[in-house]
Design a protein around this motif. Structure first.
Motif, PDB file in Angstrom:
ATOM      1  N   ILE A   1       4.933   1.347   0.956  1.00  0.00           N
ATOM      2  CA  ILE A   1       5.892   1.615  -0.128  1.00  0.00           C
ATOM      3  C   ILE A   1       6.750   2.830   0.227  1.00  0.00           C
ATOM      4  O   ILE A   1       7.976   2.809   0.100  1.00  0.00           O
ATOM      5  CB  ILE A   1       5.162   1.857  -1.471  1.00  0.00           C
ATOM      6  N   THR A   2       6.086   3.878   0.725  1.00  0.00           N
ATOM      7  CA  THR A   2       6.828   5.097   1.067  1.00  0.00           C
ATOM      8  C   THR A   2       7.864   4.820   2.149  1.00  0.00           C
ATOM      9  O   THR A   2       9.041   5.162   2.004  1.00  0.00           O
ATOM     10  CB  THR A   2       5.856   6.185   1.558  1.00  0.00           C
TER      11      THR A   2
ATOM     12  N   SER B   1      10.155   7.296  -3.624  1.00  0.00           N
ATOM     13  CA  SER B   1       8.887   6.763  -3.126  1.00  0.00           C
ATOM     14  C   SER B   1       7.720   7.394  -3.877  1.00  0.00           C
ATOM     15  O   SER B   1       6.710   6.735  -4.148  1.00  0.00           O
ATOM     16  CB  SER B   1       8.758   6.979  -1.617  1.00  0.00           C
TER      17      SER B   1
ATOM     18  N   PRO C   1      -0.398  -1.354 -10.703  1.00  0.00           N
ATOM     19  CA  PRO C   1      -0.032  -2.126  -9.511  1.00  0.00           C
ATOM     20  C   PRO C   1       0.612  -3.470  -9.846  1.00  0.00           C
ATOM     21  O   PRO C   1       1.442  -3.963  -9.092  1.00  0.00           O
ATOM     22  CB  PRO C   1      -1.369  -2.314  -8.788  1.00  0.00           C
TER      23      PRO C   1
ATOM     24  N   CYS D   1       5.083   5.125  -5.801  1.00  0.00           N
ATOM     25  CA  CYS D   1       3.657   5.232  -5.495  1.00  0.00           C
ATOM     26  C   CYS D   1       2.864   5.519  -6.763  1.00  0.00           C
ATOM     27  O   CYS D   1       1.777   4.972  -6.965  1.00  0.00           O
ATOM     28  CB  CYS D   1       3.408   6.345  -4.462  1.00  0.00           C
TER      29      CYS D   1
ATOM     30  N   ASN E   1       0.864  -1.180   0.000  1.00  0.00           N
ATOM     31  CA  ASN E   1       0.000   0.000   0.000  1.00  0.00           C
ATOM     32  C   ASN E   1       0.898   1.226   0.000  1.00  0.00           C
ATOM     33  O   ASN E   1       2.119   1.111   0.137  1.00  0.00           O
ATOM     34  CB  ASN E   1      -0.990  -0.009   1.170  1.00  0.00           C
ATOM     35  N   TYR E   2       0.319   2.410  -0.169  1.00  0.00           N
ATOM     36  CA  TYR E   2       1.148   3.603  -0.333  1.00  0.00           C
ATOM     37  C   TYR E   2       2.064   3.843   0.864  1.00  0.00           C
ATOM     38  O   TYR E   2       3.216   4.202   0.723  1.00  0.00           O
ATOM     39  CB  TYR E   2       0.269   4.835  -0.558  1.00  0.00           C
ATOM     40  N   ARG E   3       1.488   3.634   2.072  1.00  0.00           N
ATOM     41  CA  ARG E   3       2.265   3.936   3.266  1.00  0.00           C
ATOM     42  C   ARG E   3       3.486   3.021   3.346  1.00  0.00           C
ATOM     43  O   ARG E   3       4.608   3.470   3.566  1.00  0.00           O
ATOM     44  CB  ARG E   3       1.381   3.754   4.501  1.00  0.00           C
TER      45      ARG E   3
ATOM     46  N   TYR F   1       2.674   2.407  -8.698  1.00  0.00           N
ATOM     47  CA  TYR F   1       1.736   1.487  -8.046  1.00  0.00           C
ATOM     48  C   TYR F   1       0.289   1.882  -8.342  1.00  0.00           C
ATOM     49  O   TYR F   1      -0.583   1.038  -8.524  1.00  0.00           O
ATOM     50  CB  TYR F   1       1.996   1.465  -6.540  1.00  0.00           C
ATOM     51  N   LYS F   2       0.060   3.209  -8.383  1.00  0.00           N
ATOM     52  CA  LYS F   2      -1.289   3.688  -8.659  1.00  0.00           C
ATOM     53  C   LYS F   2      -1.707   3.337 -10.085  1.00  0.00           C
ATOM     54  O   LYS F   2      -2.817   2.856 -10.321  1.00  0.00           O
ATOM     55  CB  LYS F   2      -1.336   5.209  -8.456  1.00  0.00           C
TER      56      LYS F   2
ATOM     57  N   SER G   1       5.296  12.336 -10.263  1.00  0.00           N
ATOM     58  CA  SER G   1       4.399  11.864 -11.310  1.00  0.00           C
ATOM     59  C   SER G   1       5.026  12.027 -12.692  1.00  0.00           C
ATOM     60  O   SER G   1       4.797  11.218 -13.582  1.00  0.00           O
ATOM     61  CB  SER G   1       3.054  12.585 -11.242  1.00  0.00           C
TER      62      SER G   1
END
Lengths: 340, 265
Positions: free
Chosen positions: A141-142, A197, A208, A201, A137-139, A204-205, B197
């Motif tokens: 991964i970061t 990160s 994924p 992220c 999840n984002y957290r 991943y978005k 991004s």
């Protein structure tokens, strides 16, 4: 962070080349065995080129010129898996060495080890993976990215310090060198970690499956690969460590000497505070005691031979220049003749 | 950042030189690789104060540059980029080693200064040696040679592809950057908060492109693990090149030229 040939002794360079070559060959075998190995090749190439290109478009930490290799290494690992990532990073470093003279040829071993083997085979499996093991999840991964990049950079920078001092080319005391390198790379690591990160992220978005598949591919199948990696690394460390200590002990200019000068003893147990204070004292006193004129009884070369050495050197340069000029001239004449 | 396209040309400028014709260009890549490695190992094997004995090594790059008609500016420009770290290490020697080495015209020249010059000079020698190798040997011949030396095939292929993809990727980045700048006129460059991004987008676009390239390669029958260069034997000229470069270098390492200096001068 790229080490140059000029600061390296052949022994250290050779040992590190051997260690890195072993890691690269092992990773190549590992990647080839992987069913998707060949299919992954273009992806490995393009992500490697990304690390390179990211650097070209000033995606560096302003002011430091850090090239984002360690962060790039973690990024590649997350997208490709550890072994393909190491191959990609090694290829990037070789291209930089050959085409941009960024990092020397003999120093390639050191550079691949510091910026490739450490993040890919050590930091990624031991730090990044356990953090994201429970699911992406984002957290996670970061956190995983920032922590791994920071630790990877610290280890890499420390590698640079050890390799440079073991070569005995620079006179910088161990304490000062470490005190210079580590905090700078802590700051770089934090910024690099945040940027990496953010990229991961975003990936991943959007996709994924890229991160999921690389995470799922290698280790979960058997668990053997991690074990083997650790064994190979331990062996490499032993060989390298043993060889380095041999060099250090046979060469008084090496690591031991640097430590002896800073801490007053050759033992490693000295704690950080004492070390630093000793370095400070050494720094403040070194100016006077060592400052002496040529008649201090040292074995400095007599002025006569030195001057002849300088004249000889200048004459050598002049001769080389003339030789080069004459060859170019004759080449040009030949070409003109052909053109006529 | 706007001049990404000029950077692409810059990256491949060295390789373009390798397509020239000269006696040095024609030599077997193996002998050129061998002499380059020998040169670097010999140069770094000297003690850090040995400036005088290092001096004659300048003949190697100068003569090869002249023979292969390689222009100096490209090499010097790249050498300048590598200088900072060497200067950092060298200058620390000046600070920490204040013992006098010799006196020149009333000036005390310290050991540290000698080692500073020696570090910069050996950096120059090593950098030019590597760049020369690339400037006189086409990329395809180097990688073919690496395959014959039994480097893992997968690694050499990766190396080749990565090198070619750099231009593709930078082209993509340049297009994206132009589009970005057209959309955000009030800012001068890429905003830090868009960095993630932007880079992520570049990565995904390249990722997709890599897959398309790979499919296209496969459709045309590319088999990475079978692509091997034709074997080429060493000719008499290659042996001559090897002898002409290596023997003098080894001699310079063994013989102390300082003695010769004091006799001649």
């Amino acid at each position: 962070m790229h080490m140059a040939d000029a600061l390296l002794s052949p022994a250290v360079g050779g040992v590190m080349c051997a260690a890195s070559a072993a890691a690269v060959v092992y990773s190549a075998a590992k990647t080839k065995k992987d069913e998707l190995g060949e299919k992954k090749l273009p992806l490995m190439a393009v992500t490697g080129a990304f690390v390179f290109a990211a650097q070209m478009i000033n995606f560096t930490i302003p002011g430091t010129g850090s090239s984002g290799h360690i962060g790039g290494g973690i990024l590649l690992c997350a997208m490709l898996g550890a072994h393909p990532a190491l191959l990609s990073l090694a290829a990037v470093l070789i291209i930089q060495c050959l085409f941009f003279a960024d990092g020397g040829l003999l120093a390639l071993g050191c550079n691949i080890f510091n910026m490739g083997v450490i993040p890919c085979l050590l930091v990624y499996p031991l730090i990044f993976k356990p953090i994201v093991k429970k699911g992406l999840n984002y957290r996670r991964i970061t956190i995983a990215t920032i922590v791994s990049v920071v630790i990877g950079l610290q280890l890499g920078a420390f590698g640079v310090v050890l390799e440079t001092l073991a070569s005995g080319i620079t006179e910088l005391p161990f304490g000062t060198f470490v005190a210079l390198m580590q905090p700078i790379h802590l700051a770089i690591g934090l910024v690099e970690g945040v940027v990496m990160s953010a990229i991961l992220c975003f990936v991943y978005k959007m996709r994924p499956e890229i991160l999921e598949s690389s995470l799922a591919s290698a280790p979960i199948k058997s668990g053997v690969s991690v074990k083997k990696t650790v064994i190979v690394l331990a062996a490499a460390t032993l060989i390298v460590g043993g060889a380095l200590s041999l060099i250090a002990s046979s060469n008084p200019d090496g690591l031991e000497w640097a430590m002896e000068k800073t801490a007053g003893t050759a033992e490693l147990e000295a704690s950080g505070g004492v070390f630093d204070r000793a370095a400070a004292i050494q720094g403040s006193t070194a100016f006077l005691p060592d400052y002496s004129f040529s008649n201090s009884g040292e074995e400095s070369s007599p002025v006569g031979t030195t001057v002849s050495g300088i004249v000889g050197g200048v004459m050598t340069f002049a001769l080389a220049g003339i030789a080069g000029f004459l060859i170019s001239l004759s080449k040009k004449k030949k070409r003109d003749k052909k053109a006529q | 950042m706007a001049d990404i396209r000029s950077k692409i040309a810059d990256i491949y400028s060295l390789e373009q030189l390798s397509l020239k014709k000269s006696w040095v260009h024609d030599r077997h890549p193996l002998v050129k690789l061998a002499s380059t490695f020998l040169f670097i190992i010999l140069v770094v094997s000297f003690d850090r104060y040995e400036l005088a004995r290092l001096a004659p090594f300048i003949f190697y790059p100068v003569i090869l540059m002249a023979l292969s008609e390689t222009p100096w500016p490209i090499v010097l420009k790249r050498f300048a980029l590598t200088l900072p770290f060497c200067l950092f290490a060298g200058i620390s020697n000046v600070i920490f080693e204040r013992k006098t080495a010799f006196i020149l015209m009333g000036l005390n020249i310290s050991v540290g200064v000698v080692s500073l010059f020696s570090i910069v000079f050996r950096a120059f020698l090593c950098v030019t040696a590597v760049l020369l190798l690339i400037a006189v040997t086409p990329m395809s011949r180097i990688t073919a040679q690496l395959r014959r030396l039994h480097l893992p095939d997968i690694f050499v292929t990766l190396f080749e592809m990565l090198y070619r993809y750099i231009a593709v990727l930078l082209g993509e980045a340049s297009t994206m950057y132009t589009a970005y700048m057209l959309r955000s006129t009030e800012f001068k460059g890429l905003q830090m908060r868009h960095m993630g991004s932007f880079a992520g987008q570049l990565l995904i676009r390249s990722y997709d492109r890599a897959e398309r390239v790979y499919n296209a390669m496969k459709c045309r029958g590319y088999d990475s693990f079978a692509a091997r260069g034709k074997k080429k034997r060493l000719s008499a000229a290659d042996y001559l090149y090897l002898a002409a470069t290596c023997l003098p270098l080894i001699a310079l390492r063994i013989i102390d030229v300082r003695a010769a200096y004091s006799i001649v001068f």
